[in-house]
Design a protein around this motif. Structure first.
Motif, PDB file in Angstrom:
ATOM      1  N   GLU A   7       0.773  -1.173  -0.162  1.00  0.00           N
ATOM      2  CA  GLU A   7       0.018  -0.095  -0.044  1.00  0.00           C
ATOM      3  C   GLU A   7       0.606   1.247  -0.253  1.00  0.00           C
ATOM      4  O   GLU A   7       0.352   2.386  -0.297  1.00  0.00           O
ATOM      5  N   GLN A   8       2.151   1.069   0.204  1.00  0.00           N
ATOM      6  CA  GLN A   8       3.108   2.275   0.045  1.00  0.00           C
ATOM      7  C   GLN A   8       3.169   2.894  -1.101  1.00  0.00           C
ATOM      8  O   GLN A   8       3.343   2.199  -2.130  1.00  0.00           O
ATOM      9  N   GLY A   9       3.281   4.265  -1.195  1.00  0.00           N
ATOM     10  CA  GLY A   9       3.591   4.794  -2.639  1.00  0.00           C
ATOM     11  C   GLY A   9       5.057   4.537  -2.915  1.00  0.00           C
ATOM     12  O   GLY A   9       5.822   4.043  -2.148  1.00  0.00           O
ATOM     13  N   LYS A  10       5.264   4.866  -4.258  1.00  0.00           N
ATOM     14  CA  LYS A  10       6.521   4.621  -4.886  1.00  0.00           C
ATOM     15  C   LYS A  10       7.644   5.378  -4.215  1.00  0.00           C
ATOM     16  O   LYS A  10       8.835   5.002  -3.993  1.00  0.00           O
ATOM     17  N   ASN A  11       7.504   6.703  -3.992  1.00  0.00           N
ATOM     18  CA  ASN A  11       8.413   7.582  -3.382  1.00  0.00           C
ATOM     19  C   ASN A  11       8.609   7.145  -2.062  1.00  0.00           C
ATOM     20  O   ASN A  11       9.583   7.575  -1.338  1.00  0.00           O
ATOM     21  N   THR A  12       7.755   6.735  -1.103  1.00  0.00           N
ATOM     22  CA  THR A  12       7.776   6.286   0.094  1.00  0.00           C
ATOM     23  C   THR A  12       8.864   4.952   0.204  1.00  0.00           C
ATOM     24  O   THR A  12       9.602   5.371   0.886  1.00  0.00           O
ATOM     25  N   ARG A  13       8.649   4.343  -0.613  1.00  0.00           N
ATOM     26  CA  ARG A  13       9.597   3.004  -0.854  1.00  0.00           C
ATOM     27  C   ARG A  13      11.005   3.302  -1.242  1.00  0.00           C
ATOM     28  O   ARG A  13      11.784   2.902  -0.953  1.00  0.00           O
ATOM     29  N   LEU A  14      11.070   4.558  -2.215  1.00  0.00           N
ATOM     30  CA  LEU A  14      12.284   4.877  -2.610  1.00  0.00           C
ATOM     31  C   LEU A  14      13.103   5.371  -1.238  1.00  0.00           C
ATOM     32  O   LEU A  14      14.259   5.351  -0.834  1.00  0.00           O
ATOM     33  N   VAL A  15      12.384   6.201  -0.481  1.00  0.00           N
ATOM     34  CA  VAL A  15      12.864   6.529   1.007  1.00  0.00           C
ATOM     35  C   VAL A  15      13.251   5.520   1.990  1.00  0.00           C
ATOM     36  O   VAL A  15      14.534   5.602   2.615  1.00  0.00           O
ATOM     37  N   THR A  16      12.293   4.538   2.225  1.00  0.00           N
ATOM     38  CA  THR A  16      12.435   3.623   3.217  1.00  0.00           C
ATOM     39  C   THR A  16      12.933   2.232   2.950  1.00  0.00           C
ATOM     40  O   THR A  16      13.407   1.510   4.017  1.00  0.00           O
ATOM     41  N   SER A  17      13.054   1.946   1.679  1.00  0.00           N
ATOM     42  CA  SER A  17      13.445   0.444   1.512  1.00  0.00           C
ATOM     43  C   SER A  17      15.160   0.243   1.638  1.00  0.00           C
ATOM     44  O   SER A  17      15.793   1.372   1.214  1.00  0.00           O
TER      45      SER A  17
END
Length: 402
Positions: A7-17
Motif C-alpha cells: 500500500e505504500q507509494g513509490k516515493n515512500t518506498r524510495l525513501v524507506t526501502s
C-alpha cells in the motif's frame, strides 16, 4: 528479500526501502562495508554459514555485505512481484549475465531489433561464441514475432521504448507470447525504471536496469541490476557468482544515495522533456519527434495504457538536413554535453544513424518523409527548461549557417 508494504507509494518506498536496522544501526544510511574477508566466531559457525548463497548472510566479500544488500533489497521492494535483485558492475554486465543465466549452447535467442547496441553486440559476439543463435525481430509486429519462434527458442530480449529511436512495443503481449512458447522474457527497463513500468507485473520474467542512469543520477558510477521472481532470481544469482560479478560497496552507497531522490529527479526531467518535445514538434527544421509521452506520438496510446511515468530521454529527426548541419547544431549547444549515457543531472546530446544496425525494422521508418533520416538524441537533465530551449534555438540558428 521480501517486498515492502504494497500500500505504500513509490516515493515512500524510495525513501524507506533497504534501511533495515541490522544494516543501518543508529544512522540513516547503511555504512560502507569494505570487506573481502568475513570472519566467523567459531569453526562451527563457519561450517554452518554460507549455505544459502543469499543476500543477508555473511560468507565472503564476493557475495556482498550490508551496503550491497541494502541496495538489492531496496530495488527488490521497488519492483512489484520481485523476489530478489542481483547487482552487476555495469548495465551491460547485467544484460549479458542475465542472458547467460537462462540460455544454453544450441538454443535460440530472439532480440528486439531496436535494442541497445551493446546488447546486440553481446548477442552476436559473446553468445554466438557459446553456441547460442540470435535472431532479431520487429517488436511492433506481433504476428511476425509469434512466427519467429522455433523449438529451440528459449529466451526473448525486449526493450521498450527502443534504444535511440524510442518505439514503444506492446510488452504485455510480447511477454505473453513468449510464455506460451516456453521462452523466458527479459526486459531492459532502464528508460522507465520500476517507477514508470512494472515489468514483472506486465508479464516479464526478468527486469534489467542500468543503475548507471536514473538510480545513480549523478554520472559518477557504473552498475546494473536484474530483478526476478524466485525461480529466475536463483538462476541469476548462481550465474553471477560463477562469473565473479560483484559491485564495490562505495558504488553501492552512491547508488543508494541516488535512489532516494530518483522520484523527484524523474518528475522534473520528464516534465522538461515533454515541454521541449512539444516545442521541437513545432520547429520547421524537425521532421518528427519520438517522445512516447507526447500525445502526438504514434506510441502514445500504448505508453498511456502501460506506463505510470517517463524520463528525460527522447529523440527527434531533422528535416532535409546534412551531417555537417547536424554537427553545427550539436557543436553550438552549451548546456548539452556531447556524450553517451543519460539519466544524470546534466543534459546530453548525441547524433544517431541506426540504419546499419537494423535488420528487421527499417530506418528511417516507413512513415518518414524524404530527407528525414538524421537523428539527434537528447537526455534532459535538471536545468531550467527555458534555458535548454534557448540553447536548442541557438543550435537551430547555427545549423543554417554555411
Amino acid at each position: 528479500m521480501s517486498g515492502g508494504p504494497a500500500e505504500q507509494g513509490k516515493n515512500t518506498r524510495l525513501v524507506t526501502s533497504g534501511r533495515r536496522k541490522e544494516w543501518t544501526g543508529p544512522v540513516v544510511n547503511p555504512p560502507v562495508w569494505r570487506a573481502s574477508t568475513h570472519l566467523y566466531e567459531t569453526e562451527a559457525d563457519r561450517k554452518a554459514g554460507g549455505t544459502s548463497n543469499s543476500d543477508g548472510e555473511f560468507y565472503y566479500g564476493r557475495r556482498g555485505a550490508p551496503t550491497q544488500w541494502a541496495l538489492s533489497d531496496a530495488l527488490t521492494q521497488l519492483e512489484p512481484e520481485a523476489f530478489g535483485t542481483v547487482l552487476y558492475p555495469s548495465g551491460v554486465a547485467a544484460i549479458t549475465g542475465a542472458l547467460l543465466a537462462v540460455l544454453r549452447p544450441g538454443e535460440v535467442l530472439l532480440v528486439t531489433d531496436n535494442a541497445y547496441e551493446p546488447t546486440r553486440l553481446a548477442a552476436l559476439g559473446l553468445l554466438k561464441s557459446f553456441g547460442i543463435e540470435t535472431r532479431f525481430f520487429d517488436p511492433l509486429d506481433l504476428d511476425g514475432f509469434e512466427h519467429a519462434f522455433c523449438e529451440k527458442t528459449k529466451a526473448v530480449m525486449l526493450e521498450s521504448p527502443g534504444s535511440l529511436t524510442m518505439e514503444v512495443s506492446d510488452v504485455p503481449a510480447l511477454a505473453a507470447i513468449a510464455r506460451d512458447k516456453g521462452a523466458v522474457s527479459l526486459l531492459d527497463n532502464t528508460w522507465a525504471s520500476p517507477l514508470g513500468f512494472a515489468a514483472l507485473e506486465h508479464g516479464c520474467d526478468i527486469s534489467i536496469m542500468s543503475l548507471t542512469k536514473h538510480v545513480g543520477g549523478h554520472s559518477d558510477l557504473m552498475m546494473g541490476s536484474a530483478s526476478a521472481g524466485e525461480k529466475y532470481y536463483r538462476r541469476l544469482r548462481r550465474t553471477a557468482q560463477a562469473l565473479g560479478h560483484v559491485v564495490s560497496p562505495d558504488d553501492a552507497s552512491l547508488a543508494l544515495r541516488g535512489l532516494r531522490t530518483m522520484g523527484v529527479r524523474l518528475k522534473k526531467s520528464t516534465a522538461s522533456a515533454l515541454e521541449i518535445a512539444r516545442w521541437l514538434y513545432g520547429r520547421p527544421e524537425v521532421g518528427f519527434v519520438r517522445c512516447p509521452m507526447l500525445p502526438d506520438s504514434p506510441d502514445y496510446r500504448l505508453w498511456q495504457r502501460d506506463f505510470t511515468g517517463g524520463c528525460g530521454l527522447f529523440c527527434f529527426v531533422l528535416k532535409d538536413s546534412s551531417e555537417a548541419a547536424r554537427a553545427r547544431f550539436i557543436d553550438t549547444l552549451d548546456l548539452f554535453g556531447i556524450g553517451y549515457s543519460w539519466g544524470g543531472f546534466e543534459s546530453l546530446v548525441i547524433p544517431f544513424d541506426p540504419a546499419s544496425i537494423r535488420t528487421a525494422m527499417p530506418w528511417p521508418p516507413a512513415s518518414a518523409g524524404t530527407g528525414e533520416r538524421l537523428g539527434i538524441r537528447l537526455s534532459i537533465g535538471l536545468e531550467d527548461t527555458e534555458d535548454l530551449i534557448h540553447d536548442l534555438e541557438r543550435g537551430f540558428t547555427a545549423m543554417e549557417q554555411a
